[in-house]
Design an enzyme around this catalytic site. Sequence first.
Site, mmCIF file in Angstrom:
data_model
loop_
_atom_site.group_PDB
_atom_site.id
_atom_site.type_symbol
_atom_site.label_atom_id
_atom_site.label_comp_id
_atom_site.label_asym_id
_atom_site.label_seq_id
_atom_site.Cartn_x
_atom_site.Cartn_y
_atom_site.Cartn_z
ATOM 1 N N THR A 42 -4.703 9.905 -9.022
ATOM 2 C CA THR A 42 -5.150 9.532 -7.680
ATOM 3 C C THR A 42 -4.059 9.840 -6.670
ATOM 4 O OG1 THR A 42 -6.427 7.719 -8.632
ATOM 5 C CG2 THR A 42 -5.936 7.568 -6.285
ATOM 6 N N CYS A 43 -2.850 9.418 -7.011
ATOM 7 C CA CYS A 43 -1.720 9.496 -6.084
ATOM 8 C C CYS A 43 -1.526 10.906 -5.548
ATOM 9 C CB CYS A 43 -0.475 9.005 -6.807
ATOM 10 S SG CYS A 43 1.025 9.186 -5.865
ATOM 11 N N GLY A 183 -9.598 -3.359 6.953
ATOM 12 C CA GLY A 183 -8.356 -3.065 7.692
ATOM 13 C C GLY A 183 -7.139 -3.338 6.841
ATOM 14 N N GLU A 205 -12.963 -5.659 9.863
ATOM 15 C CA GLU A 205 -12.151 -6.342 8.836
ATOM 16 C C GLU A 205 -12.713 -7.750 8.608
ATOM 17 O OE1 GLU A 205 -9.480 -5.967 6.599
ATOM 18 O OE2 GLU A 205 -9.878 -8.093 6.270
ATOM 19 N N GLY A 269 -10.713 -2.056 -0.924
ATOM 20 C CA GLY A 269 -9.956 -2.304 -2.138
ATOM 21 C C GLY A 269 -10.273 -1.286 -3.218
ATOM 22 N N ALA A 317 1.963 3.425 -6.887
ATOM 23 C CA ALA A 317 2.380 4.544 -7.730
ATOM 24 C C ALA A 317 3.735 4.283 -8.387
ATOM 25 C CB ALA A 317 2.439 5.814 -6.891
ATOM 26 N N HIS A 441 26.403 4.295 12.289
ATOM 27 C CA HIS A 441 25.931 4.162 13.671
ATOM 28 C C HIS A 441 25.684 5.553 14.253
ATOM 29 C CE1 HIS A 441 25.555 2.539 17.706
ATOM 30 N NE2 HIS A 441 26.386 3.484 18.131
HETATM 31 P P1 FAD Z 1 -4.235 7.070 -11.265
HETATM 32 O O1 FAD Z 1 -3.303 7.742 -10.344
HETATM 33 O O2 FAD Z 1 -5.501 6.538 -10.715
HETATM 34 O O3 FAD Z 1 -4.550 8.128 -12.410
HETATM 35 C C1 FAD Z 1 -5.457 7.868 -13.427
HETATM 36 C C2 FAD Z 1 -5.872 9.184 -14.042
HETATM 37 O O4 FAD Z 1 -6.659 8.910 -15.187
HETATM 38 C C3 FAD Z 1 -6.739 10.046 -13.123
HETATM 39 O O5 FAD Z 1 -6.156 11.328 -12.988
HETATM 40 C C4 FAD Z 1 -8.096 10.123 -13.834
HETATM 41 O O6 FAD Z 1 -8.717 11.401 -13.700
HETATM 42 C C5 FAD Z 1 -7.688 9.869 -15.281
HETATM 43 N N1 FAD Z 1 -8.749 9.296 -16.094
HETATM 44 C C6 FAD Z 1 -9.412 8.132 -15.913
HETATM 45 N N2 FAD Z 1 -10.298 7.944 -16.907
HETATM 46 C C7 FAD Z 1 -10.187 9.007 -17.727
HETATM 47 C C8 FAD Z 1 -10.839 9.397 -18.937
HETATM 48 N N3 FAD Z 1 -11.777 8.639 -19.511
HETATM 49 N N4 FAD Z 1 -10.479 10.573 -19.496
HETATM 50 C C9 FAD Z 1 -9.533 11.362 -18.951
HETATM 51 N N5 FAD Z 1 -8.874 11.029 -17.825
HETATM 52 C C10 FAD Z 1 -9.207 9.881 -17.224
HETATM 53 N N6 FAD Z 1 0.503 4.042 -3.818
HETATM 54 C C11 FAD Z 1 1.779 4.068 -3.389
HETATM 55 O O7 FAD Z 1 2.662 3.585 -4.092
HETATM 56 N N7 FAD Z 1 2.117 4.622 -2.186
HETATM 57 C C12 FAD Z 1 1.190 5.162 -1.368
HETATM 58 O O8 FAD Z 1 1.527 5.657 -0.287
HETATM 59 C C13 FAD Z 1 -0.157 5.155 -1.789
HETATM 60 N N8 FAD Z 1 -1.112 5.698 -1.021
HETATM 61 C C14 FAD Z 1 -2.398 5.733 -1.467
HETATM 62 C C15 FAD Z 1 -3.359 6.290 -0.644
HETATM 63 C C16 FAD Z 1 -4.662 6.344 -1.050
HETATM 64 C C17 FAD Z 1 -5.704 6.966 -0.155
HETATM 65 C C18 FAD Z 1 -5.019 5.827 -2.333
HETATM 66 C C19 FAD Z 1 -6.444 5.914 -2.817
HETATM 67 C C20 FAD Z 1 -4.075 5.254 -3.155
HETATM 68 C C21 FAD Z 1 -2.748 5.185 -2.719
HETATM 69 N N9 FAD Z 1 -1.758 4.600 -3.490
HETATM 70 C C22 FAD Z 1 -0.469 4.586 -3.042
HETATM 71 C C23 FAD Z 1 -2.049 3.989 -4.802
HETATM 72 C C24 FAD Z 1 -1.678 4.963 -5.935
HETATM 73 O O9 FAD Z 1 -2.402 6.159 -5.784
HETATM 74 C C25 FAD Z 1 -1.976 4.332 -7.284
HETATM 75 O O10 FAD Z 1 -1.323 3.089 -7.387
HETATM 76 C C26 FAD Z 1 -1.520 5.219 -8.422
HETATM 77 O O11 FAD Z 1 -2.117 6.486 -8.363
HETATM 78 C C27 FAD Z 1 -1.831 4.565 -9.771
HETATM 79 O O12 FAD Z 1 -1.403 5.386 -10.799
HETATM 80 P P2 FAD Z 1 -2.073 5.325 -12.244
HETATM 81 O O13 FAD Z 1 -1.291 6.284 -13.079
HETATM 82 O O14 FAD Z 1 -2.221 3.947 -12.692
HETATM 83 O O15 FAD Z 1 -3.563 5.876 -12.054
HETATM 84 P P1 NAD Z 2 -6.547 -3.373 0.629
HETATM 85 O O1 NAD Z 2 -6.674 -4.501 -0.297
HETATM 86 O O2 NAD Z 2 -5.226 -2.978 1.128
HETATM 87 O O3 NAD Z 2 -7.432 -3.661 1.934
HETATM 88 C C1 NAD Z 2 -8.785 -3.969 1.848
HETATM 89 C C2 NAD Z 2 -9.158 -4.702 3.131
HETATM 90 O O4 NAD Z 2 -10.572 -4.782 3.179
HETATM 91 C C3 NAD Z 2 -8.620 -6.126 3.184
HETATM 92 O O5 NAD Z 2 -7.969 -6.312 4.412
HETATM 93 C C4 NAD Z 2 -9.869 -6.994 3.026
HETATM 94 O O6 NAD Z 2 -9.770 -8.220 3.738
HETATM 95 C C5 NAD Z 2 -10.926 -6.090 3.621
HETATM 96 N N1 NAD Z 2 -12.291 -6.331 3.131
HETATM 97 C C6 NAD Z 2 -12.692 -6.657 1.868
HETATM 98 N N2 NAD Z 2 -14.047 -6.741 1.817
HETATM 99 C C7 NAD Z 2 -14.503 -6.456 3.056
HETATM 100 C C8 NAD Z 2 -15.800 -6.358 3.638
HETATM 101 N N3 NAD Z 2 -16.899 -6.579 2.907
HETATM 102 N N4 NAD Z 2 -15.888 -6.031 4.947
HETATM 103 C C9 NAD Z 2 -14.779 -5.796 5.692
HETATM 104 N N5 NAD Z 2 -13.525 -5.868 5.194
HETATM 105 C C10 NAD Z 2 -13.391 -6.186 3.894
HETATM 106 O O7 NAD Z 2 -7.328 -2.159 -0.075
HETATM 107 P P2 NAD Z 2 -7.355 -0.612 0.257
HETATM 108 O O8 NAD Z 2 -6.933 -0.365 1.660
HETATM 109 O O9 NAD Z 2 -8.685 -0.133 -0.198
HETATM 110 O O10 NAD Z 2 -6.249 -0.044 -0.720
HETATM 111 C C11 NAD Z 2 -6.356 -0.265 -2.134
HETATM 112 C C12 NAD Z 2 -5.009 -0.288 -2.774
HETATM 113 O O11 NAD Z 2 -4.443 1.022 -2.770
HETATM 114 C C13 NAD Z 2 -3.976 -1.129 -2.048
HETATM 115 O O12 NAD Z 2 -4.080 -2.479 -2.385
HETATM 116 C C14 NAD Z 2 -2.702 -0.542 -2.554
HETATM 117 O O13 NAD Z 2 -2.422 -1.104 -3.817
HETATM 118 C C15 NAD Z 2 -3.043 0.930 -2.710
HETATM 119 N N6 NAD Z 2 -2.533 1.714 -1.542
HETATM 120 C C16 NAD Z 2 -1.211 1.683 -1.247
HETATM 121 C C17 NAD Z 2 -0.727 2.389 -0.168
HETATM 122 C C18 NAD Z 2 0.739 2.359 0.136
HETATM 123 O O14 NAD Z 2 1.494 1.951 -0.735
HETATM 124 N N7 NAD Z 2 1.164 2.762 1.322
HETATM 125 C C19 NAD Z 2 -1.577 3.108 0.641
HETATM 126 C C20 NAD Z 2 -2.919 3.115 0.323
HETATM 127 C C21 NAD Z 2 -3.385 2.410 -0.781
#
Ligand code: FAD
Ligand code: NAD
Length: 462
Positions: A42-43, A183, A205, A269, A317, A441
Amino acid sequence: MSDLTCKLLIIGAGPGGYVCAIRAGQLGLDTLVVDAAPPGGTCLNVGCIPSKALIHAADEFDRAKTFAAPNHLGITAAAPEIDLGKTIDWKDSIVARLNHGVTGLFKKHGVKLVQGRARLIDGKTVEVQGETGKTLIRCETLVLATGSAPVALPALPFGGPVISSTEALALRQVPNHLVVVGGGYIGLEIGTAYAKLGATVTVVEAAGSILPQYPANLTKPVAKRLVALGIKVHLNARATGLAPDGALLATIDGTDTALPADKILVTVGRRPVTAGFGLAELRLDMEGPFVKIDEMCRTSMRSVYAIGDITGEPMLAHRAMAQGEMVAELIAGHPRAWDKRAIPAVCFTDPEIVSVGLTHEQAQMAGHDIITGSFPFQASGRAMTTEREDGLIQIVARRDNHLILGLHGVGAGIAELSASFALAIEMAARIEDLAGTIHAHPTRSEAVQEAALAALGHALHI
Ligand code: FAD
Ligand code: NAD
């Protein structure tokens, strides 16, 4: 069907799985990793990296806009234009480079990558459905790293104008009206980027504040900036459905409302990926929706480990990577256990939020007698010269021995301070350690030293 055997089999090549595989390869373990998608999870493919690329492009565009009007820097430039398709191509090129990078590291360390969807037969046998057929893999040790997926709202299933972060990070045109439901991290990071790119953005939100997991002193500057960017935020509001014209139906302050929308981004979420690949049949102990693990990431089944988002909050991540590295070492026979004091959290909003360790409220709830100190960027020369004086740094420490319990901040470009925050807490620094460290600084990091001095009662620059 072809057969393979290995010592270590990892399902999922996200930050958890790919780091585990690389470290295991370095340690000489016969390692195989399975993923249906390109390595990086995902990351790398649809999360951290694509979102930060979009945020960067949006920041550059927004900055360029300011030069089209008379400004105090005396810079004049023509009004900028954006071709989002090209921006997305650039983002995709970064993702492809990183995919290749991970594949190259697998090769370098002797890790085999099998592309396809894994299905668990038992704790040591997995069937992979690839493009060219099925492969049966037998292993001694299994690591589950299947990550997480976006949560859908029953009233707003994904499809058509209702999109998740994955589609939002691949749009080739800036929507006129973007409504963001949720939000939190993703909604505000991506919503802010689209507002800067020219969309009219509305956030719905459910809670009483944006980013409800953070304290108000950290979210206030973000809320102020959302207003300045023209983003309308509805708090205590609930999405209830989709109107035939694509508008979002919502209840705001008890009143049913229709919010015009071209796209509705649902970011309420993420949920762990624990279904659809035979995990239930292993009957592992669960903790709510997550796979239950101990301090060594062991599940309730011998020889099955779990890491990353499937194992719980915070779903970040760098947590997944740290677990992956630890598990590889454990499997290679090294004595390791999860003993981290701090997992930094960075929200790439505008301004950025960094939070490491306990907040003021959390420390008090945990029964600590605390002292705090803070320093506003309004008093920072560096902040003035970079035209961003909003935000602050706050330190939370024990009153008795001055051990730092938490370091927090909100400010433009302060994500990089997360490393010094985490280091201070990991090394059990006291307030005096930060106060006594010379900070260069003029940098924003001086605010950290000043917050420490403030906690000691003698800040120099306020
Ligand atoms: P994932 O990265 O979700 O990887 C799981 C992998 O398993 C996937 O490639 C999937 O294809 C594979 N998989 C699943 N099931 C199967 C199967 N049955 N067979 C084969 N393969 C399979 N985190 C941060 O720390 N900083 C950030 O800035 C940040 N920004 C984010 C922005 C967005 C839009 C999103 C959605 C997430 C963000 N995150 C961020 C969260 C971060 O992406 C996740 O915490 C992280 O990717 C989790 O890593 P993981 O290895 O657990 O799983
Ligand atoms: P989040 O938990 O950060 O935010 C979800 C928001 O949706 C909350 O504020 C919650 O109150 C609101 N909400 C829940 N149900 C709702 C509803 N029915 N109507 C309106 N609002 C509602 O979740 P996210 O933004 O989807 O991100 C998921 C996860 O991905 C994060 O918790 C984080 O672990 C990871 N992530 C991390 C980063 C980063 O590290 N910079 C960036 C993106 C995502």
